[in-house]
Design a protein around this motif. Structure first.
Motif, PDB file in Angstrom:
ATOM      1  N   ASP A  56     -38.208  24.728   2.056  1.00 20.85           N
ATOM      2  CA  ASP A  56     -38.397  23.810   0.927  1.00 20.85           C
ATOM      3  C   ASP A  56     -37.589  22.531   1.116  1.00 20.85           C
ATOM      4  O   ASP A  56     -38.054  21.439   0.805  1.00 20.85           O
ATOM      5  N   PHE A  57     -36.374  22.666   1.632  1.00 19.25           N
ATOM      6  CA  PHE A  57     -35.537  21.492   1.879  1.00 19.25           C
ATOM      7  C   PHE A  57     -36.180  20.582   2.913  1.00 19.25           C
ATOM      8  O   PHE A  57     -36.271  19.373   2.720  1.00 19.25           O
ATOM      9  N   ARG A 105     -31.044  20.639  -3.113  1.00 19.01           N
ATOM     10  CA  ARG A 105     -31.138  19.579  -2.109  1.00 19.01           C
ATOM     11  C   ARG A 105     -29.832  18.786  -2.029  1.00 19.01           C
ATOM     12  O   ARG A 105     -29.333  18.520  -0.934  1.00 19.01           O
ATOM     13  N   ASN A 110     -39.216  18.777   1.678  1.00 21.96           N
ATOM     14  CA  ASN A 110     -38.922  17.939   0.514  1.00 21.96           C
ATOM     15  C   ASN A 110     -39.444  18.544  -0.784  1.00 21.96           C
ATOM     16  O   ASN A 110     -39.873  17.832  -1.684  1.00 21.96           O
ATOM     17  N   LYS A 111     -39.420  19.881  -0.897  1.00 18.26           N
ATOM     18  CA  LYS A 111     -39.880  20.567  -2.096  1.00 18.26           C
ATOM     19  C   LYS A 111     -38.758  21.334  -2.786  1.00 18.26           C
ATOM     20  O   LYS A 111     -38.999  22.034  -3.749  1.00 18.26           O
ATOM     21  N   ALA A 112     -37.540  21.212  -2.277  1.00 19.21           N
ATOM     22  CA  ALA A 112     -36.408  21.948  -2.858  1.00 19.21           C
ATOM     23  C   ALA A 112     -36.022  21.346  -4.204  1.00 19.21           C
ATOM     24  O   ALA A 112     -36.263  20.168  -4.469  1.00 19.21           O
ATOM     25  N   PRO A 145     -33.780  19.646  -6.943  1.00 19.56           N
ATOM     26  CA  PRO A 145     -32.807  18.559  -6.732  1.00 19.56           C
ATOM     27  C   PRO A 145     -31.367  19.045  -6.577  1.00 19.56           C
ATOM     28  O   PRO A 145     -30.626  18.521  -5.748  1.00 19.56           O
ATOM     29  N   LEU A 164     -35.514  28.440   1.033  1.00 17.39           N
ATOM     30  CA  LEU A 164     -34.761  27.244   0.654  1.00 17.39           C
ATOM     31  C   LEU A 164     -34.744  26.239   1.804  1.00 17.39           C
ATOM     32  O   LEU A 164     -34.918  25.032   1.593  1.00 17.39           O
ATOM     33  N   PRO A 220     -34.129  11.207  -2.743  1.00 18.39           N
ATOM     34  CA  PRO A 220     -35.279  11.361  -1.843  1.00 18.39           C
ATOM     35  C   PRO A 220     -35.875  10.011  -1.439  1.00 18.39           C
ATOM     36  O   PRO A 220     -36.253   9.814  -0.288  1.00 18.39           O
ATOM     37  N   LEU A 232     -27.086  20.904  -0.282  1.00 19.55           N
ATOM     38  CA  LEU A 232     -27.256  20.962   1.169  1.00 19.55           C
ATOM     39  C   LEU A 232     -26.922  19.621   1.816  1.00 19.55           C
ATOM     40  O   LEU A 232     -26.260  19.581   2.864  1.00 19.55           O
ATOM     41  N   LEU A 233     -27.358  18.531   1.213  1.00 21.25           N
ATOM     42  CA  LEU A 233     -27.044  17.210   1.758  1.00 21.25           C
ATOM     43  C   LEU A 233     -25.540  16.950   1.738  1.00 21.25           C
ATOM     44  O   LEU A 233     -24.997  16.362   2.677  1.00 21.25           O
TER      45      LEU A 233
END
Length: 166
Positions: A58-59, A69, A62-64, A66, A55, A8, A72-73
């Motif tokens: 949240d993603f 996240r 920036n609350k998803a 780790p 989700l 992040p 997905l990244l």
């Protein structure tokens, strides 16, 4: 010893260092941004279709978690690598700076327009997909501005003027 994810922080720093003046690099930048925007959109649309609207929100806020996240990244990066058609270190470098930059802009536009609250309140998949398309258009306008021409995107139902303004 607690293991801390630097991802992040990296995303935020990379996006800030790139800056909004990057659009001046021209056609290649716009192509890379468009590819990144499409890759991000594909992954987020797939998650919404699976019923994971929370989700996605949240993603983007920036609350998803780790792990979610990172997953997905990873999917976004893989799709972007395929889209840009580069190989090796150059491809990794391009993905490493363009993906965080576009994601940061998505987050800024989403907060500014209140889109995340709209997705949270509307639980239908179709409405969430429509909102995601709105976010994509707003981000594209921000990343690839058409300075000086005052050109605008019209809605499909907007009637075109019969005569161009003077």
């Amino acid at each position: 010893m607690k293991k801390v994810s630097l991802l992040p922080h990296f995303l935020r720093t990379a996006g800030q260092l790139t800056g909004m003046a990057a659009w001046q690099t021209g056609r290649l930048f716009r192509k890379a941004v468009a590819s990144a925007l499409e890759a991000i959109q594909e992954v987020l649309r797939a998650e919404i279709k699976k019923g994971n609207q929370q989700l996605v929100v949240d993603f983007l806020t920036n609350k998803a978690l780790p792990a979610a996240r990172a997953l997905l990244l990873e999917r976004m990066a893989a799709r972007l690598l395929v889209r840009i058609g580069l190989r090796g270190v150059l491809a990794s470098s391009v993905v490493g700076w363009i993906l965080p930059f576009v994601l940061e802009q998505m987050m800024k536009v989403g907060h500014k327009t209140g889109l995340f609250e709209k997705i949270r309140t509307h639980s239908t998949v179709q409405d969430s997909l429509r909102r995601l398309d709105e976010l994509k258009l707003a981000v594209w306008k921000r990343l690839a501005p058409d300075h000086g021409t005052s050109a605008e995107l019209l809605d499909d139902d907007t009637e075109l003027p019969r005569q161009l303004p003077s």
